[in-house]
Write a protein that holds these residues in place. Sequence first.
Motif, short mmCIF file in Angstrom:
data_model
loop_
_atom_site.label_atom_id
_atom_site.label_comp_id
_atom_site.label_asym_id
_atom_site.label_seq_id
_atom_site.Cartn_x
_atom_site.Cartn_y
_atom_site.Cartn_z
N GLY A 1 -33.12 -37.58 28.34
CA GLY A 1 -34.08 -38.00 29.24
C GLY A 1 -34.88 -39.34 28.54
O GLY A 1 -34.88 -39.08 27.39
N ILE A 2 -35.07 -40.12 29.47
CA ILE A 2 -35.60 -41.41 28.86
C ILE A 2 -37.05 -41.75 29.53
O ILE A 2 -37.35 -41.48 30.85
CB ILE A 2 -34.87 -42.51 29.43
N ALA B 1 -39.05 -37.40 33.10
CA ALA B 1 -37.87 -37.33 31.63
C ALA B 1 -37.75 -35.89 31.28
O ALA B 1 -36.63 -35.37 31.08
CB ALA B 1 -38.42 -38.23 30.46
N THR C 1 -42.69 -47.06 35.10
CA THR C 1 -41.60 -47.58 35.95
C THR C 1 -41.50 -46.51 37.06
O THR C 1 -40.27 -45.96 37.22
CB THR C 1 -40.29 -47.68 35.36
N LEU C 2 -42.42 -46.07 37.87
CA LEU C 2 -42.38 -45.14 38.71
C LEU C 2 -42.25 -45.88 39.99
O LEU C 2 -42.25 -46.95 40.14
CB LEU C 2 -43.55 -44.50 39.07
N PHE D 1 -39.71 -44.99 29.54
CA PHE D 1 -39.69 -46.57 28.83
C PHE D 1 -41.32 -46.95 28.69
O PHE D 1 -42.24 -46.09 28.80
CB PHE D 1 -39.35 -47.25 30.13
N GLN D 2 -41.53 -48.21 27.98
CA GLN D 2 -43.00 -48.44 28.03
C GLN D 2 -43.83 -48.53 29.21
O GLN D 2 -44.94 -48.29 29.06
CB GLN D 2 -42.73 -49.78 27.39
N ASN D 3 -43.15 -48.85 30.24
CA ASN D 3 -43.94 -49.02 31.38
C ASN D 3 -43.55 -47.57 32.27
O ASN D 3 -42.27 -47.12 32.01
CB ASN D 3 -43.85 -50.18 32.24
N ARG E 1 -31.05 -47.55 23.49
CA ARG E 1 -29.95 -47.64 24.54
C ARG E 1 -28.51 -47.15 24.46
O ARG E 1 -27.94 -46.68 25.29
CB ARG E 1 -29.82 -49.15 25.01
N SER F 1 -29.30 -44.31 33.94
CA SER F 1 -29.17 -43.28 32.78
C SER F 1 -29.16 -41.77 33.51
O SER F 1 -28.74 -40.85 32.88
CB SER F 1 -30.49 -43.30 32.11
N TYR F 2 -29.20 -41.70 34.69
CA TYR F 2 -28.95 -40.60 35.65
C TYR F 2 -27.50 -40.79 36.30
O TYR F 2 -27.31 -39.65 37.30
CB TYR F 2 -30.09 -40.20 36.22
N GLU G 1 -35.81 -52.09 34.24
CA GLU G 1 -35.98 -50.43 33.84
C GLU G 1 -35.92 -49.78 34.70
O GLU G 1 -35.03 -48.55 34.56
CB GLU G 1 -37.51 -50.46 33.46
N LEU G 2 -36.16 -50.12 36.10
CA LEU G 2 -35.73 -49.20 37.20
C LEU G 2 -34.42 -49.01 37.46
O LEU G 2 -33.87 -47.93 37.54
CB LEU G 2 -36.36 -49.71 38.56
#
Lengths: 259, 268
Positions: free
Chosen positions: A78-79, A147, A85-86, A81-83, A50, B166-167, B159-160
Amino acid sequence: MIEIGDVSKTFTTRDGSTVTALSGIDLEIPDNQFISLVGPSGCGKSTLLRLVAGLVPADAGRIAIDGTAVREPRREVGIVFQNATLLPWASIVENVLFPLKIMHAMRPDSRDRAHDLLRLVGLGGFEDREPRELSGGMQQRAAICRALIHDPAILLMDEPFGALDALTREEMSLELLRIWTEQPKTILFVTHAITEAVLLSDRVVVMSPRPGRIDEIIDVPLPRPRSFDMEGLHEFQDCAQRIRSLIFGRSGRRLAGAA
Amino acid sequence: MPPEAAAPARRLSRLGQEVLLPTAVIVGLGLVWEASVHLFDIPVYLLPAPSVIWTDSVAIAGTIWGHTLATLYTVLVGFVVSIVISLPLAVALTSSRAVANAIYPILVLTQSIPKVALAPILVVLLGANELPRIVVTFLVAFFPLVIAIATGLMAVPSELIELGRSYKASVWQELHRIRLPYAIPFIFSGLKVAVALSVVGAVVGEFVNADQGLGYLIVSATAFFQVPVAFGALIILSVMGIVLFQAVVVIERVLFPWSAESGQNTIA
Ligand SMILES: Nc1ncnc2c1ncn2[C@@H]1O[C@H](COP(=O)(O)OP(=O)(O)O)[C@@H](O)[C@H]1O
Ligand SMILES: [Mg+2]
């Protein structure tokens, strides 16, 4: 080049106590290297990611990308994540295009690029499906495409395969290596799986908790391209063994001490 | 995905489950009701038989239709006002702790006031017209909606939010590209409750002050011992509630199929 110099980060929890998530982190990552972060949970791996992403500020020390200090999120990152997260309401291709829409960077050929990326990870033909119609592994592939859509020079991945079964995981590791070979970039990859870290990385950063710091940085002397056949090689075994002893040797001592 | 051939058969059995079965149960209950009234000689001012309700109501169908439209109008305007006010209110509530602390007690206060007691005061304040009825409808319906929307806006996985940040998503982008869409299943649960409550609110308003509407019809019909007509109005009100509820369900299924299937709304 990512430079992390003597970085510390302390969180204040809701009840007012403080947690030193990271302390005195020094790490230099040359362009297009593949670096893995391993270590027990709570050792600050996500926090380090982060910080590099510019999502949280460091308390002390310096984080710079290509010589510029990181103060906020940057476009060349670009990131994953573990899930996955769509966004559940958007089709797969819309999910992949999401960063471009947010950054107002849609171009006439962006959609084609999204299709190309999806084909690259084996999701050709799934562009107009919704996330819930895809398996966990497929969703995570779409998240990787998302990403990559703005062609970032740096890819930060926080346990991206953590939610996948072992088989899908191996498959995805190889796919990631293939993408990385085709489109070279700096990758900072957090994982719990030691063999995964060794297989993928140029260097493995082993961290320890309370406070989070770097124990040792291990160079992986295996040639590329890599494959799972290399697991038998003694260089592979040596690296894995060294990481294991760093992580479990230490916690074994602590358990003995606590008893 | 089921095989193509099985789909029509499945739809048919679903139709049977969702439409025919409840219809059969209601018809059955009606028959028992009808039979009981005749069997036990129940006087019409206590419990009119369904057949009497039907004939008495049909006799003044035109009048009842006018009352129905009047109530429907109040319900719909009150419902729309609830949506229009609840949405920004929920956004404000979830935007910062300070705003939440400032607004939330007032919201709770509006809920603790008995609406039936408030209605006559509103008539004095706002005049003997449409307005107090709409305000009462709104006051009855909006609170669960605000809570549902606020809950949805807060339920977005961190996270969302980080993905957006992050963008460099702006506050507005975060709201309309992440938070609001994420809240849609929650919003629709709230809308289903709110539309049912709007019918309740409109009738409360009409009890207190109206020269039109099904609530008014019930009050005036019972005053003149036209119990079957009051029952007729009651049945129309229930049907109105069911139809409006189902309309919300259908709108969700058509516009946001992913929301309808998200499991957030297991009831509808
Ligand atoms: N936002 C936060 N607020 C408070 N404490 C936090 C926060 N983020 C992380 N921490 C704490 O910092 C430490 C490191 O967390 P994290 O970076 O998530 O570790 P890892 O990813 O290695 O499991 C943990 O003790 C965690 O509880
Ligand atoms: Mg973590």
